[in-house]
Design a protein around this motif. Sequence first.
Motif, PDB file in Angstrom:
ATOM      1  N   ILE A 207       0.836  -1.320   0.026  1.00 54.21           N
ATOM      2  CA  ILE A 207      -0.035  -0.049   0.042  1.00 54.21           C
ATOM      3  C   ILE A 207       0.809   1.306   0.020  1.00 54.21           C
ATOM      4  CG2 ILE A 207      -1.673   1.410   1.184  1.00 54.21           C
ATOM      5  CD1 ILE A 207      -2.727  -1.357   2.341  1.00 54.21           C
ATOM      6  N   ASP A 208       1.805   1.086   0.922  1.00 53.05           N
ATOM      7  CA  ASP A 208       2.787   2.538   0.884  1.00 53.05           C
ATOM      8  C   ASP A 208       3.318   2.652  -0.335  1.00 53.05           C
ATOM      9  OD1 ASP A 208       1.798   2.913   3.506  1.00 53.05           O
ATOM     10  OD2 ASP A 208       3.731   2.154   4.336  1.00 53.05           O
ATOM     11  N   LEU A 209       3.942   1.415  -1.083  1.00 49.00           N
ATOM     12  CA  LEU A 209       4.597   1.552  -2.227  1.00 49.00           C
ATOM     13  C   LEU A 209       3.651   2.194  -3.386  1.00 49.00           C
ATOM     14  CD1 LEU A 209       7.216   1.260  -4.055  1.00 49.00           C
ATOM     15  CD2 LEU A 209       6.238  -1.298  -4.234  1.00 49.00           C
ATOM     16  N   ALA A 210       2.539   1.828  -3.294  1.00 46.17           N
ATOM     17  CA  ALA A 210       1.481   2.231  -4.425  1.00 46.17           C
ATOM     18  C   ALA A 210       1.262   3.649  -3.986  1.00 46.17           C
ATOM     19  CB  ALA A 210       0.232   1.328  -4.236  1.00 46.17           C
ATOM     20  N   ILE A 211       1.097   3.972  -2.901  1.00 42.17           N
ATOM     21  CA  ILE A 211       1.145   5.542  -2.755  1.00 42.17           C
ATOM     22  C   ILE A 211       2.221   6.488  -3.349  1.00 42.17           C
ATOM     23  CG2 ILE A 211       0.862   7.411  -0.801  1.00 42.17           C
ATOM     24  CD1 ILE A 211      -0.754   5.310   0.903  1.00 42.17           C
ATOM     25  N   ALA A 212       3.418   5.845  -2.862  1.00 40.27           N
ATOM     26  CA  ALA A 212       4.459   6.546  -3.625  1.00 40.27           C
ATOM     27  C   ALA A 212       4.532   6.576  -4.964  1.00 40.27           C
ATOM     28  CB  ALA A 212       5.979   5.890  -3.106  1.00 40.27           C
ATOM     29  N   LEU A 213       4.043   5.495  -5.508  1.00 41.41           N
ATOM     30  CA  LEU A 213       4.141   5.526  -7.157  1.00 41.41           C
ATOM     31  C   LEU A 213       3.056   6.459  -7.597  1.00 41.41           C
ATOM     32  CD1 LEU A 213       4.701   1.618  -7.833  1.00 41.41           C
ATOM     33  CD2 LEU A 213       6.258   3.387  -8.027  1.00 41.41           C
ATOM     34  N   LEU A 214       1.928   6.579  -6.919  1.00 42.27           N
ATOM     35  CA  LEU A 214       0.728   7.561  -7.257  1.00 42.27           C
ATOM     36  C   LEU A 214       1.251   8.881  -7.128  1.00 42.27           C
ATOM     37  CD1 LEU A 214      -2.381   5.748  -5.739  1.00 42.27           C
ATOM     38  CD2 LEU A 214      -1.748   5.944  -8.228  1.00 42.27           C
ATOM     39  N   VAL A 215       2.029   9.193  -6.127  1.00 37.58           N
ATOM     40  CA  VAL A 215       2.530  10.563  -5.814  1.00 37.58           C
ATOM     41  C   VAL A 215       3.621  11.006  -6.966  1.00 37.58           C
ATOM     42  CG1 VAL A 215       3.817  12.081  -4.308  1.00 37.58           C
ATOM     43  CG2 VAL A 215       2.069  10.639  -3.635  1.00 37.58           C
ATOM     44  N   PHE A 216       4.319  10.047  -7.315  1.00 42.40           N
ATOM     45  CA  PHE A 216       5.329  10.214  -8.360  1.00 42.40           C
ATOM     46  C   PHE A 216       4.719  10.474  -9.939  1.00 42.40           C
ATOM     47  CE2 PHE A 216       7.923   8.821 -11.921  1.00 42.40           C
ATOM     48  CZ  PHE A 216       9.293   9.462 -11.640  1.00 42.40           C
ATOM     49  N   GLY A 217       3.673   9.614 -10.077  1.00 41.60           N
ATOM     50  CA  GLY A 217       3.084   9.807 -11.236  1.00 41.60           C
ATOM     51  C   GLY A 217       2.175  11.197 -11.269  1.00 41.60           C
ATOM     52  N   TRP A 218       1.468  11.334 -10.224  1.00 42.76           N
ATOM     53  CA  TRP A 218       0.687  12.657 -10.324  1.00 42.76           C
ATOM     54  C   TRP A 218       1.572  13.834 -10.155  1.00 42.76           C
ATOM     55  CZ3 TRP A 218       0.097  16.772  -6.495  1.00 42.76           C
ATOM     56  CH2 TRP A 218      -0.771  17.330  -6.689  1.00 42.76           C
ATOM     57  N   VAL A 219       2.499  13.884  -9.446  1.00 41.48           N
ATOM     58  CA  VAL A 219       3.481  15.126  -9.740  1.00 41.48           C
ATOM     59  C   VAL A 219       4.105  15.157 -11.032  1.00 41.48           C
ATOM     60  CG1 VAL A 219       5.456  16.263  -8.671  1.00 41.48           C
ATOM     61  CG2 VAL A 219       3.923  15.140  -7.067  1.00 41.48           C
ATOM     62  N   HIS A 220       4.491  14.185 -11.680  1.00 42.73           N
ATOM     63  CA  HIS A 220       5.293  14.062 -12.992  1.00 42.73           C
ATOM     64  C   HIS A 220       4.314  14.347 -13.965  1.00 42.73           C
ATOM     65  CE1 HIS A 220       7.480  12.722 -16.190  1.00 42.73           C
ATOM     66  NE2 HIS A 220       8.528  12.809 -15.759  1.00 42.73           N
ATOM     67  N   LEU A 221       2.954  14.005 -13.825  1.00 45.74           N
ATOM     68  CA  LEU A 221       1.874  14.641 -14.829  1.00 45.74           C
ATOM     69  C   LEU A 221       1.892  16.138 -14.624  1.00 45.74           C
ATOM     70  CD1 LEU A 221      -0.005  13.785 -17.136  1.00 45.74           C
ATOM     71  CD2 LEU A 221      -1.640  13.174 -15.079  1.00 45.74           C
ATOM     72  N   ARG A 222       1.506  16.640 -13.433  1.00 47.66           N
ATOM     73  CA  ARG A 222       1.104  17.957 -13.300  1.00 47.66           C
ATOM     74  C   ARG A 222       2.393  18.679 -13.880  1.00 47.66           C
ATOM     75  NH1 ARG A 222      -2.076  20.548 -10.146  1.00 47.66           N
ATOM     76  NH2 ARG A 222      -0.604  22.011  -9.505  1.00 47.66           N
ATOM     77  N   ARG A 223       3.821  18.243 -13.699  1.00 51.88           N
ATOM     78  CA  ARG A 223       5.005  18.993 -14.170  1.00 51.88           C
ATOM     79  C   ARG A 223       5.003  18.835 -15.715  1.00 51.88           C
ATOM     80  NH1 ARG A 223      10.703  16.137 -14.877  1.00 51.88           N
ATOM     81  NH2 ARG A 223      11.497  17.523 -16.313  1.00 51.88           N
ATOM     82  N   TYR A 224       4.486  17.897 -16.372  1.00 53.52           N
ATOM     83  CA  TYR A 224       4.424  17.672 -17.872  1.00 53.52           C
ATOM     84  C   TYR A 224       3.376  18.526 -18.406  1.00 53.52           C
ATOM     85  CZ  TYR A 224       3.346  15.848 -22.563  1.00 53.52           C
ATOM     86  OH  TYR A 224       3.227  15.475 -23.712  1.00 53.52           O
TER      87      TYR A 224
END
Length: 375
Positions: free
Chosen positions: A133-150
């Motif tokens: 669960i914690d790993l999934a949260i980390a991956l979601l944060v990474f993907g969300w921030v990277h998408l916003r940056r893009y």
Amino acid sequence: MDTFVLRGVVSVPLVVSAALGAGSVPGWRLAIGWAATAVLVGAVFRGMFAASATDRILGQDSMVFSAVTIAAATATGLAFGGAATVWVPLLGVAAAALAPVGIWITALLAVPPVAAIVVQSWWLDREMWTVVIDLAIALLVFGWVHLRRYRREADELAAAQRQIIEGERARAAAAEDRQVLAAQLHDVLAHTLSGLIITVQGAALAARREGVSPELTEKLDTAAALARDGLAEARDAVRSLRGDDDSPLGSGGESLSDWTASTIERLHTATGLEITVTGSAADVDTPWVALAKSVVMEGLTNSLRHAAGAPVRIEFGATTLRVLSVGAPDEFSDRDHPSGAYGLAGLAERVALAGGTLTHGPCEEGFELTMRMTS
């Protein structure tokens, strides 16, 4: 104010979490944890999360800053190692996603804080589902921030492209306006000056037939010559507006020295104006020759209009050109010629565009018109 509040929303829980997680931590880990927390709070208030994509990409220290933030978030999470700080490495994940590099490099940068989250989860519960669960949260944060940056970078790029397009449209519209203005000027000036030349030439011919004084005939011939010169200069101006004027000298490529001499001779013959020249016209750099002719002509015609009878001195220098109507300005005899007030203003704009300055006004010796040129 909104940015300051946002940074506070991140920083305050960070400090509180560190304080809650510091209870049973050994001294050496406590020192590392608080040092890392201090660095992380400083990073938040420096504005990494509020900076634009352009600022991050162009900033010389942006990559170093991202690396320091990632390291501080990872060290804070591992040093305290409690439930209160399990979320802190997510700040490092976000910093990795914002790093000004490609997707694969940002993914590698995210490995340390993600590993810290996994280790903390295992330390706390030793349950695989918690780690997942914690790993999934980390991956979601990474993907969300990277998408916003893009998306933000794409929006900034689109805005820059729109600005360039608007600038090109404005330049195209200005060029089209110049074409229309050039055509209108050509029609008005060419027709008017051509009619003037024909009229003056007819008057000169009639004067010869009637046997009037040679002086009057000479003045009429000079007036016709001045009108022809004016027509040539008007055509030069039209070509310049159209953007196809390839002669830096203007007036048919005549040098400034020859043009000045012929202009002075004709004006003296036609009006009796006393003109002296100091310095050498050859000292004026080629890019400034056309403007120098305009300044001289403007100064001479203004002197004829507003300082009738006053002698004129033209002073050539390497960086200055001065046309001086000699005498006391209060005593000048104004011929009361109407003025549209556009001659000097327009000439000053042209000089400014070329990188120089044009000033005019009374001085100790009379009334001066001075152009200062850059070398």
